[in-house]
Scaffold this motif. Sequence first.
Motif, PDB file in Angstrom:
ATOM      1  N   ASP A  73     -12.101  36.306 -55.428  1.00  0.00           N
ATOM      2  CA  ASP A  73     -11.359  35.140 -55.876  1.00  0.00           C
ATOM      3  C   ASP A  73     -10.548  35.422 -57.131  1.00  0.00           C
ATOM      4  O   ASP A  73      -9.968  34.530 -57.730  1.00  0.00           O
ATOM      5  N   SER A  74     -10.490  36.693 -57.538  1.00  0.00           N
ATOM      6  CA  SER A  74      -9.790  37.027 -58.770  1.00  0.00           C
ATOM      7  C   SER A  74      -8.275  36.952 -58.608  1.00  0.00           C
ATOM      8  O   SER A  74      -7.730  37.301 -57.569  1.00  0.00           O
ATOM      9  N   GLU A  75      -7.603  36.508 -59.650  1.00  0.00           N
ATOM     10  CA  GLU A  75      -6.142  36.515 -59.669  1.00  0.00           C
ATOM     11  C   GLU A  75      -5.628  37.660 -60.534  1.00  0.00           C
ATOM     12  O   GLU A  75      -4.438  37.854 -60.684  1.00  0.00           O
ATOM     13  N   ASN A  76      -6.545  38.411 -61.147  1.00  0.00           N
ATOM     14  CA  ASN A  76      -6.182  39.524 -61.996  1.00  0.00           C
ATOM     15  C   ASN A  76      -5.973  40.758 -61.130  1.00  0.00           C
ATOM     16  O   ASN A  76      -6.855  41.160 -60.386  1.00  0.00           O
ATOM     17  N   ASP A  77      -4.807  41.392 -61.233  1.00  0.00           N
ATOM     18  CA  ASP A  77      -4.453  42.490 -60.350  1.00  0.00           C
ATOM     19  C   ASP A  77      -5.402  43.675 -60.463  1.00  0.00           C
ATOM     20  O   ASP A  77      -5.767  44.297 -59.474  1.00  0.00           O
ATOM     21  N   LEU A  78      -5.833  43.997 -61.701  1.00  0.00           N
ATOM     22  CA  LEU A  78      -6.694  45.155 -61.890  1.00  0.00           C
ATOM     23  C   LEU A  78      -8.090  44.926 -61.354  1.00  0.00           C
ATOM     24  O   LEU A  78      -8.708  45.802 -60.774  1.00  0.00           O
ATOM     25  N   PHE A  79      -8.606  43.706 -61.522  1.00  0.00           N
ATOM     26  CA  PHE A  79     -10.003  43.473 -61.215  1.00  0.00           C
ATOM     27  C   PHE A  79     -10.221  42.703 -59.913  1.00  0.00           C
ATOM     28  O   PHE A  79     -11.294  42.196 -59.665  1.00  0.00           O
ATOM     29  N   LEU A  80      -9.206  42.612 -59.088  1.00  0.00           N
ATOM     30  CA  LEU A  80      -9.360  42.011 -57.762  1.00  0.00           C
ATOM     31  C   LEU A  80     -10.310  42.866 -56.936  1.00  0.00           C
ATOM     32  O   LEU A  80     -10.282  44.087 -57.006  1.00  0.00           O
ATOM     33  N   GLY A  81     -11.174  42.217 -56.166  1.00  0.00           N
ATOM     34  CA  GLY A  81     -12.159  42.944 -55.384  1.00  0.00           C
ATOM     35  C   GLY A  81     -11.560  44.027 -54.514  1.00  0.00           C
ATOM     36  O   GLY A  81     -12.116  45.113 -54.385  1.00  0.00           O
ATOM     37  N   SER A  82     -10.392  43.761 -53.910  1.00  0.00           N
ATOM     38  CA  SER A  82      -9.778  44.741 -53.017  1.00  0.00           C
ATOM     39  C   SER A  82      -9.333  45.987 -53.772  1.00  0.00           C
ATOM     40  O   SER A  82      -9.358  47.093 -53.247  1.00  0.00           O
ATOM     41  N   ASN A  83      -8.925  45.834 -55.038  1.00  0.00           N
ATOM     42  CA  ASN A  83      -8.546  46.992 -55.840  1.00  0.00           C
ATOM     43  C   ASN A  83      -9.771  47.832 -56.201  1.00  0.00           C
ATOM     44  O   ASN A  83      -9.717  49.052 -56.235  1.00  0.00           O
ATOM     45  N   SER A  84     -10.879  47.152 -56.470  1.00  0.00           N
ATOM     46  CA  SER A  84     -12.124  47.872 -56.727  1.00  0.00           C
ATOM     47  C   SER A  84     -12.511  48.675 -55.501  1.00  0.00           C
ATOM     48  O   SER A  84     -12.948  49.825 -55.594  1.00  0.00           O
ATOM     49  N   TYR A  85     -12.340  48.064 -54.329  1.00  0.00           N
ATOM     50  CA  TYR A  85     -12.704  48.733 -53.090  1.00  0.00           C
ATOM     51  C   TYR A  85     -11.775  49.907 -52.816  1.00  0.00           C
ATOM     52  O   TYR A  85     -12.189  50.945 -52.294  1.00  0.00           O
ATOM     53  N   ARG A  86     -10.500  49.769 -53.186  1.00  0.00           N
ATOM     54  CA  ARG A  86      -9.549  50.872 -53.020  1.00  0.00           C
ATOM     55  C   ARG A  86     -10.002  52.070 -53.856  1.00  0.00           C
ATOM     56  O   ARG A  86      -9.901  53.221 -53.429  1.00  0.00           O
ATOM     57  N   LEU A  87     -10.509  51.786 -55.057  1.00  0.00           N
ATOM     58  CA  LEU A  87     -11.009  52.865 -55.912  1.00  0.00           C
ATOM     59  C   LEU A  87     -12.193  53.569 -55.259  1.00  0.00           C
ATOM     60  O   LEU A  87     -12.312  54.787 -55.336  1.00  0.00           O
ATOM     61  N   LEU A  88     -13.050  52.801 -54.598  1.00  0.00           N
ATOM     62  CA  LEU A  88     -14.220  53.402 -53.943  1.00  0.00           C
ATOM     63  C   LEU A  88     -13.812  54.412 -52.885  1.00  0.00           C
ATOM     64  O   LEU A  88     -14.455  55.445 -52.710  1.00  0.00           O
ATOM     65  N   THR A  89     -12.755  54.107 -52.140  1.00  0.00           N
ATOM     66  CA  THR A  89     -12.340  55.000 -51.067  1.00  0.00           C
ATOM     67  C   THR A  89     -11.644  56.248 -51.604  1.00  0.00           C
ATOM     68  O   THR A  89     -11.485  57.223 -50.878  1.00  0.00           O
ATOM     69  N   LYS A  90     -11.236  56.219 -52.878  1.00  0.00           N
ATOM     70  CA  LYS A  90     -10.541  57.361 -53.475  1.00  0.00           C
ATOM     71  C   LYS A  90     -11.428  58.190 -54.384  1.00  0.00           C
ATOM     72  O   LYS A  90     -11.199  59.385 -54.574  1.00  0.00           O
ATOM     73  N   SER A  91     -12.439  57.568 -54.980  1.00  0.00           N
ATOM     74  CA  SER A  91     -13.243  58.245 -55.994  1.00  0.00           C
ATOM     75  C   SER A  91     -14.223  59.243 -55.385  1.00  0.00           C
ATOM     76  O   SER A  91     -14.869  58.964 -54.377  1.00  0.00           O
ATOM     77  N   SER A  92     -14.349  60.392 -56.043  1.00  0.00           N
ATOM     78  CA  SER A  92     -15.320  61.403 -55.610  1.00  0.00           C
ATOM     79  C   SER A  92     -16.629  61.284 -56.390  1.00  0.00           C
ATOM     80  O   SER A  92     -17.556  62.058 -56.163  1.00  0.00           O
ATOM     81  N   VAL A  93     -16.694  60.298 -57.316  1.00  0.00           N
ATOM     82  CA  VAL A  93     -17.925  60.070 -58.086  1.00  0.00           C
ATOM     83  C   VAL A  93     -18.382  58.629 -57.863  1.00  0.00           C
ATOM     84  O   VAL A  93     -17.591  57.773 -57.458  1.00  0.00           O
ATOM     85  N   PRO A  94     -19.657  58.339 -58.124  1.00  0.00           N
ATOM     86  CA  PRO A  94     -20.157  56.969 -57.953  1.00  0.00           C
ATOM     87  C   PRO A  94     -19.376  55.953 -58.792  1.00  0.00           C
ATOM     88  O   PRO A  94     -18.981  56.243 -59.919  1.00  0.00           O
ATOM     89  N   VAL A  95     -19.180  54.768 -58.214  1.00  0.00           N
ATOM     90  CA  VAL A  95     -18.481  53.679 -58.900  1.00  0.00           C
ATOM     91  C   VAL A  95     -19.394  52.459 -58.960  1.00  0.00           C
ATOM     92  O   VAL A  95     -19.888  51.989 -57.929  1.00  0.00           O
ATOM     93  N   MET A  96     -19.622  51.948 -60.165  1.00  0.00           N
ATOM     94  CA  MET A  96     -20.396  50.720 -60.324  1.00  0.00           C
ATOM     95  C   MET A  96     -19.445  49.566 -60.614  1.00  0.00           C
ATOM     96  O   MET A  96     -18.626  49.642 -61.527  1.00  0.00           O
ATOM     97  N   THR A  97     -19.529  48.514 -59.807  1.00  0.00           N
ATOM     98  CA  THR A  97     -18.727  47.317 -60.046  1.00  0.00           C
ATOM     99  C   THR A  97     -19.635  46.234 -60.612  1.00  0.00           C
ATOM    100  O   THR A  97     -20.739  46.009 -60.109  1.00  0.00           O
ATOM    101  N   VAL A  98     -19.169  45.557 -61.660  1.00  0.00           N
ATOM    102  CA  VAL A  98     -20.001  44.572 -62.341  1.00  0.00           C
ATOM    103  C   VAL A  98     -19.216  43.274 -62.562  1.00  0.00           C
ATOM    104  O   VAL A  98     -18.001  43.286 -62.728  1.00  0.00           O
ATOM    105  N   ARG A  99     -19.950  42.164 -62.573  1.00  0.00           N
ATOM    106  CA  ARG A  99     -19.332  40.855 -62.811  1.00  0.00           C
ATOM    107  C   ARG A  99     -19.971  40.115 -63.976  1.00  0.00           C
ATOM    108  O   ARG A  99     -19.443  39.110 -64.438  1.00  0.00           O
ATOM    109  N   THR A 100     -21.130  40.589 -64.431  1.00  0.00           N
ATOM    110  CA  THR A 100     -21.826  39.943 -65.544  1.00  0.00           C
ATOM    111  C   THR A 100     -22.242  40.999 -66.556  1.00  0.00           C
ATOM    112  O   THR A 100     -22.137  42.195 -66.291  1.00  0.00           O
ATOM    113  N   VAL A 101     -22.724  40.569 -67.714  1.00  0.00           N
ATOM    114  CA  VAL A 101     -23.152  41.521 -68.741  1.00  0.00           C
ATOM    115  C   VAL A 101     -24.458  42.180 -68.321  1.00  0.00           C
ATOM    116  O   VAL A 101     -25.199  41.666 -67.491  1.00  0.00           O
ATOM    117  N   SER A 102     -24.740  43.324 -68.940  1.00  0.00           N
ATOM    118  CA  SER A 102     -25.939  44.084 -68.621  1.00  0.00           C
ATOM    119  C   SER A 102     -27.178  43.460 -69.246  1.00  0.00           C
ATOM    120  O   SER A 102     -27.119  42.964 -70.372  1.00  0.00           O
TER     121      SER A 102
END
Length: 281
Positions: free
Chosen positions: A120-149
Amino acid sequence: MINLNTNKILIPIDFSQVSKRAINHGAHLAQLTKGELILLHVQKRADLIDIIIPALKLKDASIITTYLQDKLKELSGEISKKYKIPVIPIVSMGGITSEITRIAKKMKVGMIIMGTQGGDSENDLFLGSNSYRLLTKSSVPVMTVRTVSPNNGYSKILLPIDLSEHSRQKVIMALQLALKFKAELYIIGLLNKNEEQDRFKLEVVLSQIEKMAKVKKLACNGIIKTTPNKAKTTLTYAKNKRADLIITMSDQNAEFSRFILGSYVHQLINDSLIPVLSIPP
């Protein structure tokens, strides 16, 4: 074998609250494992040329770059002082995904942590689909977060497994993370209705993981569920167990179907309120 490597953790940042949540997770992990953070801000060349420079009546884009470098350097200093860890600021220009993966490779990064607001994000960088695009390109693990640790790190880690060939590759990293945080490990075996005849195969895998956890003196609980929607079942189980981290595999074969909301990893990223660590097969 995929091992946990948090010597260098890369965090894409645009100075928003979303990206600062990723810093929070990365800093805690770097603290625990004596790693360092790399804060990366990617300037989009098209925005500079078409929007920012004309709006500010600037002739030279380097003015903006210098401003961003100073701002990122200041933030890096604050994070380093607060968490007592090394922090490296980098400002780059280009496509978001390509620059993140390029810098990750150049800096020999072991993990990327990225804030996301889900589908539901309107922010281009943090839209879920952009995060997913990074997953398909990255050769290292990617952690996606929505709340503080959580202040005490991750205390309940959920590990979904199924009958796919690469599903079990994430087990070693899950065990390593659980050891680092002294966390409980929950395993959920996922079957479609047409896979019910192969339940025994999943039972064998589940038993093997439980034995590995026992050797390492980790608390481990497992269950198998048959479901038409594996992502929804995973998230429901995570909520019931109050898990604070899900470890899954990114699907490198999903390059051409990454925008299909029904895909397992994409649905997890879009809908999960807790961090999702996606490991490339």
